[in-house]
Design a protein around this motif. Sequence first.
Motif, PDB file in Angstrom:
ATOM      1  N   VAL A   1       0.838  -1.200   0.000  1.00  0.00           N
ATOM      2  CA  VAL A   1       0.000   0.000   0.000  1.00  0.00           C
ATOM      3  C   VAL A   1       0.874   1.252   0.000  1.00  0.00           C
ATOM      4  O   VAL A   1       0.596   2.224  -0.717  1.00  0.00           O
ATOM      5  N   GLY A   2       1.949   1.227   0.812  1.00  0.00           N
ATOM      6  CA  GLY A   2       2.854   2.365   0.843  1.00  0.00           C
ATOM      7  C   GLY A   2       3.492   2.635  -0.510  1.00  0.00           C
ATOM      8  O   GLY A   2       3.568   3.782  -0.969  1.00  0.00           O
ATOM      9  N   ILE A   3       3.935   1.567  -1.182  1.00  0.00           N
ATOM     10  CA  ILE A   3       4.549   1.716  -2.506  1.00  0.00           C
ATOM     11  C   ILE A   3       3.517   2.191  -3.528  1.00  0.00           C
ATOM     12  O   ILE A   3       3.782   3.086  -4.345  1.00  0.00           O
ATOM     13  N   LEU A   4       2.300   1.590  -3.472  1.00  0.00           N
ATOM     14  CA  LEU A   4       1.250   1.950  -4.436  1.00  0.00           C
ATOM     15  C   LEU A   4       0.842   3.408  -4.275  1.00  0.00           C
ATOM     16  O   LEU A   4       0.690   4.135  -5.266  1.00  0.00           O
ATOM     17  N   PHE A   5       0.682   3.848  -3.026  1.00  0.00           N
ATOM     18  CA  PHE A   5       0.301   5.244  -2.816  1.00  0.00           C
ATOM     19  C   PHE A   5       1.424   6.204  -3.217  1.00  0.00           C
ATOM     20  O   PHE A   5       1.179   7.271  -3.770  1.00  0.00           O
ATOM     21  N   GLN A   6       2.653   5.793  -2.936  1.00  0.00           N
ATOM     22  CA  GLN A   6       3.795   6.642  -3.282  1.00  0.00           C
ATOM     23  C   GLN A   6       3.877   6.868  -4.787  1.00  0.00           C
ATOM     24  O   GLN A   6       4.310   7.920  -5.255  1.00  0.00           O
ATOM     25  N   ARG A   7       3.434   5.873  -5.561  1.00  0.00           N
ATOM     26  CA  ARG A   7       3.506   5.978  -7.019  1.00  0.00           C
ATOM     27  C   ARG A   7       2.254   6.595  -7.633  1.00  0.00           C
ATOM     28  O   ARG A   7       2.337   7.243  -8.680  1.00  0.00           O
ATOM     29  N   THR A   8       1.092   6.395  -7.022  1.00  0.00           N
ATOM     30  CA  THR A   8      -0.155   6.861  -7.638  1.00  0.00           C
ATOM     31  C   THR A   8      -0.802   8.019  -6.894  1.00  0.00           C
ATOM     32  O   THR A   8      -1.542   8.790  -7.504  1.00  0.00           O
ATOM     33  N   GLU A   9      -0.557   8.114  -5.560  1.00  0.00           N
ATOM     34  CA  GLU A   9      -1.211   9.099  -4.705  1.00  0.00           C
ATOM     35  C   GLU A   9      -2.731   9.059  -4.889  1.00  0.00           C
ATOM     36  O   GLU A   9      -3.409  10.085  -4.882  1.00  0.00           O
ATOM     37  N   ASN A  10      -3.256   7.838  -5.020  1.00  0.00           N
ATOM     38  CA  ASN A  10      -4.691   7.655  -5.285  1.00  0.00           C
ATOM     39  C   ASN A  10      -5.254   6.636  -4.300  1.00  0.00           C
ATOM     40  O   ASN A  10      -5.153   5.426  -4.504  1.00  0.00           O
ATOM     41  N   TRP A  11      -5.842   7.115  -3.199  1.00  0.00           N
ATOM     42  CA  TRP A  11      -6.403   6.211  -2.204  1.00  0.00           C
ATOM     43  C   TRP A  11      -7.676   5.529  -2.709  1.00  0.00           C
ATOM     44  O   TRP A  11      -8.010   4.423  -2.260  1.00  0.00           O
ATOM     45  N   ASN A  12      -8.401   6.157  -3.632  1.00  0.00           N
ATOM     46  CA  ASN A  12      -9.598   5.524  -4.182  1.00  0.00           C
ATOM     47  C   ASN A  12      -9.256   4.246  -4.936  1.00  0.00           C
ATOM     48  O   ASN A  12     -10.012   3.274  -4.926  1.00  0.00           O
ATOM     49  N   LEU A  13      -8.114   4.237  -5.606  1.00  0.00           N
ATOM     50  CA  LEU A  13      -7.658   3.026  -6.295  1.00  0.00           C
ATOM     51  C   LEU A  13      -7.409   1.907  -5.293  1.00  0.00           C
ATOM     52  O   LEU A  13      -7.722   0.739  -5.552  1.00  0.00           O
ATOM     53  N   ILE A  14      -6.883   2.270  -4.133  1.00  0.00           N
ATOM     54  CA  ILE A  14      -6.617   1.262  -3.102  1.00  0.00           C
ATOM     55  C   ILE A  14      -7.925   0.683  -2.563  1.00  0.00           C
ATOM     56  O   ILE A  14      -8.033  -0.525  -2.328  1.00  0.00           O
ATOM     57  N   LEU A  15      -8.948   1.536  -2.388  1.00  0.00           N
ATOM     58  CA  LEU A  15     -10.248   1.025  -1.939  1.00  0.00           C
ATOM     59  C   LEU A  15     -10.824   0.041  -2.951  1.00  0.00           C
ATOM     60  O   LEU A  15     -11.392  -0.996  -2.582  1.00  0.00           O
ATOM     61  N   LEU A  16     -10.698   0.350  -4.230  1.00  0.00           N
ATOM     62  CA  LEU A  16     -11.199  -0.542  -5.273  1.00  0.00           C
ATOM     63  C   LEU A  16     -10.474  -1.884  -5.230  1.00  0.00           C
ATOM     64  O   LEU A  16     -11.087  -2.944  -5.409  1.00  0.00           O
ATOM     65  N   LEU A  17      -9.174  -1.840  -4.975  1.00  0.00           N
ATOM     66  CA  LEU A  17      -8.391  -3.067  -4.864  1.00  0.00           C
ATOM     67  C   LEU A  17      -8.907  -3.949  -3.739  1.00  0.00           C
ATOM     68  O   LEU A  17      -9.076  -5.170  -3.913  1.00  0.00           O
ATOM     69  N   PHE A  18      -9.196  -3.361  -2.579  1.00  0.00           N
ATOM     70  CA  PHE A  18      -9.654  -4.165  -1.449  1.00  0.00           C
ATOM     71  C   PHE A  18     -11.087  -4.666  -1.639  1.00  0.00           C
ATOM     72  O   PHE A  18     -11.443  -5.719  -1.107  1.00  0.00           O
ATOM     73  N   ALA A  19     -11.901  -3.957  -2.391  1.00  0.00           N
ATOM     74  CA  ALA A  19     -13.230  -4.480  -2.730  1.00  0.00           C
ATOM     75  C   ALA A  19     -13.092  -5.770  -3.530  1.00  0.00           C
ATOM     76  O   ALA A  19     -13.824  -6.747  -3.292  1.00  0.00           O
ATOM     77  N   ALA A  20     -12.150  -5.799  -4.467  1.00  0.00           N
ATOM     78  CA  ALA A  20     -11.913  -6.999  -5.266  1.00  0.00           C
ATOM     79  C   ALA A  20     -11.365  -8.134  -4.412  1.00  0.00           C
ATOM     80  O   ALA A  20     -11.737  -9.306  -4.585  1.00  0.00           O
ATOM     81  N   ILE A  21     -10.487  -7.811  -3.460  1.00  0.00           N
ATOM     82  CA  ILE A  21      -9.892  -8.836  -2.595  1.00  0.00           C
ATOM     83  C   ILE A  21     -10.963  -9.519  -1.750  1.00  0.00           C
ATOM     84  O   ILE A  21     -10.990 -10.749  -1.620  1.00  0.00           O
ATOM     85  N   TYR A  22     -11.868  -8.739  -1.181  1.00  0.00           N
ATOM     86  CA  TYR A  22     -12.933  -9.344  -0.369  1.00  0.00           C
ATOM     87  C   TYR A  22     -13.872 -10.196  -1.220  1.00  0.00           C
ATOM     88  O   TYR A  22     -14.385 -11.227  -0.754  1.00  0.00           O
ATOM     89  N   PHE A  23     -14.110  -9.805  -2.473  1.00  0.00           N
ATOM     90  CA  PHE A  23     -14.967 -10.606  -3.345  1.00  0.00           C
ATOM     91  C   PHE A  23     -14.317 -11.959  -3.631  1.00  0.00           C
ATOM     92  O   PHE A  23     -14.997 -12.998  -3.653  1.00  0.00           O
ATOM     93  N   ILE A  24     -13.018 -11.971  -3.842  1.00  0.00           N
ATOM     94  CA  ILE A  24     -12.295 -13.234  -4.047  1.00  0.00           C
ATOM     95  C   ILE A  24     -12.404 -14.109  -2.802  1.00  0.00           C
ATOM     96  O   ILE A  24     -12.567 -15.336  -2.887  1.00  0.00           O
ATOM     97  N   GLY A  25     -12.339 -13.480  -1.613  1.00  0.00           N
ATOM     98  CA  GLY A  25     -12.502 -14.239  -0.380  1.00  0.00           C
ATOM     99  C   GLY A  25     -13.853 -14.917  -0.292  1.00  0.00           C
ATOM    100  O   GLY A  25     -13.972 -16.048   0.203  1.00  0.00           O
ATOM    101  N   ALA A  26     -14.900 -14.260  -0.765  1.00  0.00           N
ATOM    102  CA  ALA A  26     -16.236 -14.863  -0.771  1.00  0.00           C
ATOM    103  C   ALA A  26     -16.263 -16.110  -1.648  1.00  0.00           C
ATOM    104  O   ALA A  26     -16.904 -17.112  -1.306  1.00  0.00           O
ATOM    105  N   ILE A  27     -15.558 -16.066  -2.776  1.00  0.00           N
ATOM    106  CA  ILE A  27     -15.501 -17.230  -3.667  1.00  0.00           C
ATOM    107  C   ILE A  27     -14.823 -18.407  -2.970  1.00  0.00           C
ATOM    108  O   ILE A  27     -15.260 -19.562  -3.082  1.00  0.00           O
ATOM    109  N   PHE A  28     -13.748 -18.142  -2.237  1.00  0.00           N
ATOM    110  CA  PHE A  28     -13.079 -19.211  -1.487  1.00  0.00           C
ATOM    111  C   PHE A  28     -14.036 -19.875  -0.512  1.00  0.00           C
ATOM    112  O   PHE A  28     -14.044 -21.105  -0.367  1.00  0.00           O
TER     113      PHE A  28
END
Length: 429
Positions: free
Chosen positions: A385-412
Amino acid sequence: MTDRPTAIRYRTLAWLTVAAALAYLCRNAVGVTESTIRTELGLTHEQSGWFMGAFFWTYALFQVPTGWFSERVGTRLALSIFALCWSFATFGVGIASGFWLLIVAQLLMGIAQAGIFPASCNSVGYWMPLSERSLACGILAAGMQVGAIAASGFAGELTEGSGWRWVFVGFAFPGILWTLGFYWWFRDRPSQLSTVNASELALIQAGRVEQVSNEEQSTSELTELYNIAANPVLWLLCGQQICRASGYMFFASWFPTFLQETRGVSVSESGYLQGLVLAGTLVGSIFGGMVTDWIWKRTGSLRLSRSGVGAVALGSCSLLILAAWFVQSVSLAVILLTLGSLSAAIAGPCALAATIDIGGPRVPQVFGMMNMTGNLAAAACPVLVGILFQRTENWNLILLLFAAIYFIGAIFWVLTNTENRISTEPDDS
């Protein structure tokens, strides 16, 4: 006339829950104080990511060894040793003078806390009846969040009032006091405590599968570990754990800094807002345990009460985080994320109960393997997250990433069948 069952099992659960709260009090203080520590010691965002994630590397890697140790010496001795060690490590964070000393203290704390939940889960399996097992796991998980919320509130206030070093020095002492009381009162089995009457013993043991003792096992330790690790049920549990742990870690590490740097809130205010999100996790943990036990009592289905609840919970969390991605209001976004954390936490008791259901006499090892994979993901999360924010400075992108991660968890969870008990015998079908 049959005596009414005593309630000593709830006192046992209370001791374990307090241990969880104290552990999270120490580990979660880092997130709120991060910006202050970074400024005072001249760290970069990437170094702060390594500092916050260092705990989870050893915490993950020592899950199985400390779980094995807990099984061999018992929860009473093991947790006493662990609590003393994490208390001294917390003190070490408070007196650290630079980046590498912070890393060492965090690594030592990770080792000390690695065995808490394998040992606690094992004790829940011995002390709680099957009909109360998920609720007990939910209360244990809620204890974690009580500690995390206390850290969010107290750490911010103490940092602004006395400085970040006194936060960690002060948080080190409750664990020492807990150790003294725990070792004096706690016992590893209900039969070892004279205050547990026959009716409570019968209630605890009702409906459980008889476990094979260590002496009756025909396979070696390494063979057993291999057979556990090779089981597809464990792989799926590890998958959902990776998704849940990495998602939770964002809120436990970078979330206060995100609020400070993008919304201009103070250190103490960011701590309270983080505490609000973690309060959702607390409520979800207890509610998840209640719902899981309620469904099991009415259906008798381990798969529906564990996998079904877990899948719906993580799927709902994904949708709520996705909704937060679309809104601009800080208050509305925090409310949606709080509901999301509540939904994700409902799956926590499902995972804890599932390791007891399928683990048999090797619950610490099964839980340790599942938690190890989750915490390897948690260790990598702050850095990425630190590296991603340092390169993009976009916290909304990080929220979208975690929405996808939780959806994958539901599939498991959809794919997991917790009715398949893990065998430690290589030729047992």
